[in-house]
Design a protein around this motif. Structure first.
Motif, PDB file in Angstrom:
ATOM      1  N   ILE A   1     -70.228 -32.701  46.505  1.00 32.22           N
ATOM      2  CA  ILE A   1     -70.939 -33.990  46.571  1.00 32.22           C
ATOM      3  C   ILE A   1     -71.986 -34.000  45.461  1.00 32.22           C
ATOM      4  N   ILE A   2     -71.927 -35.032  44.628  1.00 32.21           N
ATOM      5  CA  ILE A   2     -72.808 -35.021  43.447  1.00 32.21           C
ATOM      6  C   ILE A   2     -73.654 -36.293  43.368  1.00 32.21           C
TER       7      ILE A   2
ATOM      8  N   TRP B   1     -76.285 -39.201  41.081  1.00 34.06           N
ATOM      9  CA  TRP B   1     -76.032 -40.234  40.070  1.00 34.06           C
ATOM     10  C   TRP B   1     -76.732 -39.982  38.744  1.00 34.06           C
TER      11      TRP B   1
ATOM     12  N   LYS C   1     -66.901 -36.029  45.807  1.00 37.08           N
ATOM     13  CA  LYS C   1     -67.419 -37.383  46.019  1.00 37.08           C
ATOM     14  C   LYS C   1     -68.560 -37.664  45.044  1.00 37.08           C
TER      15      LYS C   1
ATOM     16  N   GLU D   1     -72.612 -43.112  45.015  1.00 42.97           N
ATOM     17  CA  GLU D   1     -72.188 -44.494  45.228  1.00 42.97           C
ATOM     18  C   GLU D   1     -72.407 -45.358  43.974  1.00 42.97           C
TER      19      GLU D   1
ATOM     20  N   ASP E   1     -70.340 -44.444  49.832  1.00 43.04           N
ATOM     21  CA  ASP E   1     -71.751 -44.096  50.004  1.00 43.04           C
ATOM     22  C   ASP E   1     -71.903 -42.796  50.808  1.00 43.04           C
ATOM     23  N   GLY E   2     -73.101 -42.577  51.314  1.00 43.41           N
ATOM     24  CA  GLY E   2     -73.393 -41.331  52.020  1.00 43.41           C
ATOM     25  C   GLY E   2     -72.466 -41.037  53.194  1.00 43.41           C
TER      26      GLY E   2
ATOM     27  N   GLY F   1     -69.795 -38.920  52.010  1.00 46.33           N
ATOM     28  CA  GLY F   1     -70.304 -37.558  51.807  1.00 46.33           C
ATOM     29  C   GLY F   1     -70.383 -36.811  53.127  1.00 46.33           C
TER      30      GLY F   1
ATOM     31  N   PHE G   1     -73.375 -29.056  47.155  1.00 55.08           N
ATOM     32  CA  PHE G   1     -74.100 -30.322  47.164  1.00 55.08           C
ATOM     33  C   PHE G   1     -75.214 -30.311  46.126  1.00 55.08           C
TER      34      PHE G   1
ATOM     35  N   SER H   1     -80.773 -34.926  47.052  1.00 55.54           N
ATOM     36  CA  SER H   1     -82.139 -34.856  47.574  1.00 55.54           C
ATOM     37  C   SER H   1     -82.296 -33.714  48.593  1.00 55.54           C
TER      38      SER H   1
ATOM     39  N   LEU I   1     -81.179 -28.910  44.956  1.00 60.27           N
ATOM     40  CA  LEU I   1     -81.947 -30.034  45.481  1.00 60.27           C
ATOM     41  C   LEU I   1     -83.049 -30.464  44.512  1.00 60.27           C
TER      42      LEU I   1
ATOM     43  N   CYS J   1     -83.537 -33.419  38.102  1.00 65.52           N
ATOM     44  CA  CYS J   1     -84.114 -32.591  39.157  1.00 65.52           C
ATOM     45  C   CYS J   1     -85.092 -31.571  38.585  1.00 65.52           C
TER      46      CYS J   1
ATOM     47  N   GLN K   1     -83.897 -47.044  43.571  1.00 63.92           N
ATOM     48  CA  GLN K   1     -84.668 -46.011  42.875  1.00 63.92           C
ATOM     49  C   GLN K   1     -85.885 -46.630  42.208  1.00 63.92           C
TER      50      GLN K   1
ATOM     51  N   LYS L   1     -88.530 -47.084  44.712  1.00 60.56           N
ATOM     52  CA  LYS L   1     -89.166 -45.804  45.068  1.00 60.56           C
ATOM     53  C   LYS L   1     -90.203 -45.421  43.998  1.00 60.56           C
TER      54      LYS L   1
ATOM     55  N   GLU M   1     -91.367 -35.711  44.556  1.00 60.04           N
ATOM     56  CA  GLU M   1     -90.443 -35.940  43.436  1.00 60.04           C
ATOM     57  C   GLU M   1     -90.321 -37.453  43.215  1.00 60.04           C
TER      58      GLU M   1
HETATM   59  P1  NDP Z   1     -78.928 -38.291  47.951  1.00 57.16           P
HETATM   60  O1  NDP Z   1     -79.270 -36.893  48.279  1.00 57.16           O
HETATM   61  O2  NDP Z   1     -78.919 -39.298  49.049  1.00 57.16           O
HETATM   62  O3  NDP Z   1     -77.509 -38.361  47.247  1.00 57.16           O
HETATM   63  C1  NDP Z   1     -76.791 -37.292  46.681  1.00 57.16           C
HETATM   64  C2  NDP Z   1     -75.317 -37.387  47.063  1.00 57.16           C
HETATM   65  O4  NDP Z   1     -75.157 -37.162  48.461  1.00 57.16           O
HETATM   66  C3  NDP Z   1     -74.697 -38.755  46.812  1.00 57.16           C
HETATM   67  O5  NDP Z   1     -73.357 -38.604  46.458  1.00 57.16           O
HETATM   68  C4  NDP Z   1     -74.857 -39.401  48.164  1.00 57.16           C
HETATM   69  O6  NDP Z   1     -74.035 -40.501  48.351  1.00 57.16           O
HETATM   70  C5  NDP Z   1     -74.506 -38.256  49.086  1.00 57.16           C
HETATM   71  N1  NDP Z   1     -75.004 -38.386  50.446  1.00 57.16           N
HETATM   72  C6  NDP Z   1     -75.942 -39.240  50.952  1.00 57.16           C
HETATM   73  N2  NDP Z   1     -76.115 -39.027  52.263  1.00 57.16           N
HETATM   74  C7  NDP Z   1     -75.282 -38.017  52.621  1.00 57.16           C
HETATM   75  C8  NDP Z   1     -75.014 -37.325  53.844  1.00 57.16           C
HETATM   76  N3  NDP Z   1     -75.653 -37.612  54.960  1.00 57.16           N
HETATM   77  N4  NDP Z   1     -74.101 -36.322  53.831  1.00 57.16           N
HETATM   78  C9  NDP Z   1     -73.474 -35.987  52.693  1.00 57.16           C
HETATM   79  N5  NDP Z   1     -73.675 -36.607  51.517  1.00 57.16           N
HETATM   80  C10 NDP Z   1     -74.572 -37.602  51.473  1.00 57.16           C
HETATM   81  O7  NDP Z   1     -79.878 -38.776  46.824  1.00 57.16           O
HETATM   82  P2  NDP Z   1     -80.145 -40.297  46.418  1.00 57.16           P
HETATM   83  O8  NDP Z   1     -79.098 -40.640  45.466  1.00 57.16           O
HETATM   84  O9  NDP Z   1     -80.309 -41.190  47.573  1.00 57.16           O
HETATM   85  O10 NDP Z   1     -81.580 -40.157  45.771  1.00 57.16           O
HETATM   86  C11 NDP Z   1     -82.734 -40.045  46.591  1.00 57.16           C
HETATM   87  C12 NDP Z   1     -83.721 -39.117  45.975  1.00 57.16           C
HETATM   88  O11 NDP Z   1     -83.152 -37.823  45.883  1.00 57.16           O
HETATM   89  C13 NDP Z   1     -84.082 -39.450  44.548  1.00 57.16           C
HETATM   90  O12 NDP Z   1     -85.079 -40.386  44.501  1.00 57.16           O
HETATM   91  C14 NDP Z   1     -84.497 -38.118  44.035  1.00 57.16           C
HETATM   92  O13 NDP Z   1     -85.822 -37.875  44.354  1.00 57.16           O
HETATM   93  C15 NDP Z   1     -83.611 -37.159  44.758  1.00 57.16           C
HETATM   94  N6  NDP Z   1     -82.452 -36.725  43.975  1.00 57.16           N
HETATM   95  C16 NDP Z   1     -82.430 -35.475  43.485  1.00 57.16           C
HETATM   96  C17 NDP Z   1     -81.369 -35.057  42.714  1.00 57.16           C
HETATM   97  C18 NDP Z   1     -81.302 -33.707  42.157  1.00 57.16           C
HETATM   98  O14 NDP Z   1     -80.495 -33.458  41.282  1.00 57.16           O
HETATM   99  N7  NDP Z   1     -82.078 -32.793  42.624  1.00 57.16           N
HETATM  100  C19 NDP Z   1     -80.261 -35.939  42.394  1.00 57.16           C
HETATM  101  C20 NDP Z   1     -80.340 -37.236  43.016  1.00 57.16           C
HETATM  102  C21 NDP Z   1     -81.411 -37.581  43.757  1.00 57.16           C
HETATM  103  P3  NDP Z   1     -74.627 -41.930  47.914  1.00 57.16           P
HETATM  104  O15 NDP Z   1     -74.818 -41.903  46.458  1.00 57.16           O
HETATM  105  O16 NDP Z   1     -73.584 -42.845  48.287  1.00 57.16           O
HETATM  106  O17 NDP Z   1     -75.911 -42.102  48.687  1.00 57.16           O
END
Ligand code: NDP
Length: 490
Positions: A167-168, A170, A194, A197, A226-227, A230, A243, A246, A268, A301, A348, A351, A398
């Motif tokens: 699971i990656i 964006w 996956k 989204e 979407d999530g 995932g 994974f 976040s 994360l 990240c 985003q 946020k 973050e």
């Molecule tokens: P998420 O952690 O929600 O998304 C990462 C991936 O997990 C996406 O593919 C997402 O799908 C999927 N996902 C969401 N919910 C679930 C679940 N319950 N079980 C399994 N997979 C799931 O990050 P966001 O994209 O919502 O970003 C939110 C915050 O996270 C950002 O503002 C940032 O602070 C942080 N972030 C950190 C990253 C890093 O590399 N460390 C990368 C991205 C975000 P979907 O896209 O459909 O939600």
């Protein structure tokens, strides 16, 4: 470029005007609708959503929202491919496919770069010069390991784990795909991936590369949504979950997998410290600071989002930084001059706005260079906060946007103490001309990666990952193979 004449001095440039230099987008041929790539075929989705270009809010394509049944079908296809020959293929044969994928990515890199910028909002010069070359490099690198696993892990009889659910996020859609898919395949696993989204399109174009490379059906499967998709992948019959995203979702996944016997790696969030000592080369440090926080709009990240400056140089350094920020060009991601592109999504952007407002409310001083933002799309100007206390939310949470918090320190001990005062531990930067100080600091900083006199440098041979709430497990290098291998002593 206009030139300002000052009495008794050489003329100095008072501004740089750039003519637009847009990259042609015709090279990308999008379908109207995409299904799920399962067992080498696209399956028609029952439900879809629209993926857009964040810079213009223009709809780009309809993409499938996978249900639990769709995810289960993809996992079943991956299982068949694993049992049906992929896992027992000689490493040298697996390597050929990986080399092919790497070469095709290089050949089609312009197409992928344009699509990455279109769907994600990042500047084309970054997708062209960073994301694509590194994605190809990961496949080349792991292709090299595929037939050498016995030597990489001597006397441990490495064997593949099975089906990996990946699971990656964006922020680096294709690059994160490469980080996950390349080591998994090199080790003999099959994959269901996956993408996020908001950025599914380069992963879907990658299916075309898999076909061109004639990868056996079912070895790589892509499900979008979407999530919920995932979450379904985490629950499905996979042997390993990888994974990136976040910390909040990472914790939820860890809770769900507890006791299941499935392997897990988590990459994360972060709140990295970029530490500037008074003997550092300040102009170079300013470039490193800008790269650390404004690269990819700060959607990184390991972004250097907390700047620690030794007190004696704080004023001149911040002045230099502000001057440099005023030259950053914010705008069309497909323009080759653009330094800072669009924010990835409305959510985003909201946020970032909320956290920036909290910085103002808590008493920090904000600076944003004058820049005209496009009317449509999601935009946020490069921002720096000074007068920041460690307790402020902008110094703790973050932000994942182009927002820097500046703090100061007097001694190396204080720098270490403040830098480590965070629940995260993904990366850090140290700027000083003293080699001994770099080593002293690197030993004490609780961060998976410590860059010295540089920032945001990546190489497939170098492991990447975090401490504390930044996750566990490493991606890249030899370390990146281990989570995808089982050993005799396991
Ligand atoms: P998420 O952690 O929600 O998304 C990462 C991936 O997990 C996406 O593919 C997402 O799908 C999927 N996902 C969401 N919910 C679930 C679940 N319950 N079980 C399994 N997979 C799931 O990050 P966001 O994209 O919502 O970003 C939110 C915050 O996270 C950002 O503002 C940032 O602070 C942080 N972030 C950190 C990253 C890093 O590399 N460390 C990368 C991205 C975000 P979907 O896209 O459909 O939600």
């Amino acid at each position: 470029m206009s030139v300002e004449k000052r009495r008794g001095q050489a003329p100095v440039p008072s501004g740089f005007d750039y003519a637009p230099a847009p990259e042609a987008r015709e090279i990308v041929q999008l379908r109207e609708r995409y299904g799920f790539y399962v067992g080498g075929r696209f399956l028609e989705p029952a439900e879809t959503y629209t993926t857009i270009a964040p810079a213009t809010e223009e709809p780009l394509a309809e993409v499938g929202q996978a249900s639990a049944a769709d995810v289960a079908a993809a996992v079943a296809a991956a299982r068949r491919a694993f049992d049906g020959g992929w896992s027992s293929l000689p490493g040298s044969e697996r390597a050929k496919y990986l080399f092919r994928i790497a070469r095709i990515l290089q050949e089609r890199s312009r197409e992928f770069a344009v699509l990455e910028s279109l769907n994600g909002g990042k500047p084309i010069k970054e997708s062209r010069d960073v994301d694509l070359p590194l994605a190809a490099a990961h496949f080349f690198y792991y292709a090299g390991w595929a037939d050498k696993l016995e030597y990489a892990f001597p006397n441990r009889r490495p064997r593949p784990v099975g089906v990996a659910g990946q699971i990656i996020p964006w922020n680096f859609p294709l690059l994160m795909l490469a980080w996950k898919v390349a080591p998994a395949l090199a080790a003999g696993n099959t994959v269901v991936l996956k993408p996020a989204e908001t950025t599914p399109l380069t992963a879907l174009l990658f299916c075309d590369v898999l076909r061109q490379a004639e990868l056996p059906d079912g070895v790589v499967n892509i499900v979008t949504g979407d999530g919920r998709a995932g979450a379904a992948l985490v629950e499905a019959d996979v042997d390993k979950v990888a994974f990136t995203g976040s910390t909040e979702v990472g914790k939820e996944i860890q809770r769900r997998l507890a006791g299941s016997g499935k392997r897990l790696t988590l990459e994360l969030g972060g709140k990295a410290a970029n530490i500037i000592f008074d003997d550092a080369a300040l102009d170079q440090a300013v470039e490193g600071i800008v790269n650390g926080i404004y690269f990819n709009q700060g959607h990184v990240c390991c972004a250097g989002s907390r700047l620690f400056v030794q007190e004696s140089i704080a004023e001149p350094l911040v002045e230099k930084l502000k001057r440099r920020m005023a030259t950053l060009r914010v705008g069309d991601p497909l323009d080759k001059n653009t330094d800072v592109g669009a924010i990835n999504s409305r959510a985003q952007l909201e946020k970032i706005e909320e956290l920036v407002q909290s910085g103002r409310d808590e008493g920090a001083e904000i600076y944003q260079p004058p820049c005209r933002l496009p009317e449509r799309g999601y935009w946020f100007p490069p921002t720096v906060f000074t007068n920041v206390a460690q307790s402020y939310r902008i110094a703790q949470e973050e932000i994942f946007g182009p927002v820097l918090s500046v703090l100061t320190f007097r001694t190396p001990d204080e720098a270490v103490e403040k830098a480590n005062n965070t629940p995260y531990g993904l990366s850090a930067g140290v700027w000083t001309e003293k080699g001994s100080r770099i080593l002293w600091m690197a030993e004490r900083l609780r961060a998976g990666v410590v860059w010295a006199n540089t920032y945001n440098r990546f190489d497939p041979a170098s492991p990447f990952g975090g401490y504390k709430e930044s996750g566990f497990g490493r991606e890249g290098g030899l370390h990146g193979l281990e989570p995808y291998l089982a050993f005799d002593r396991d």
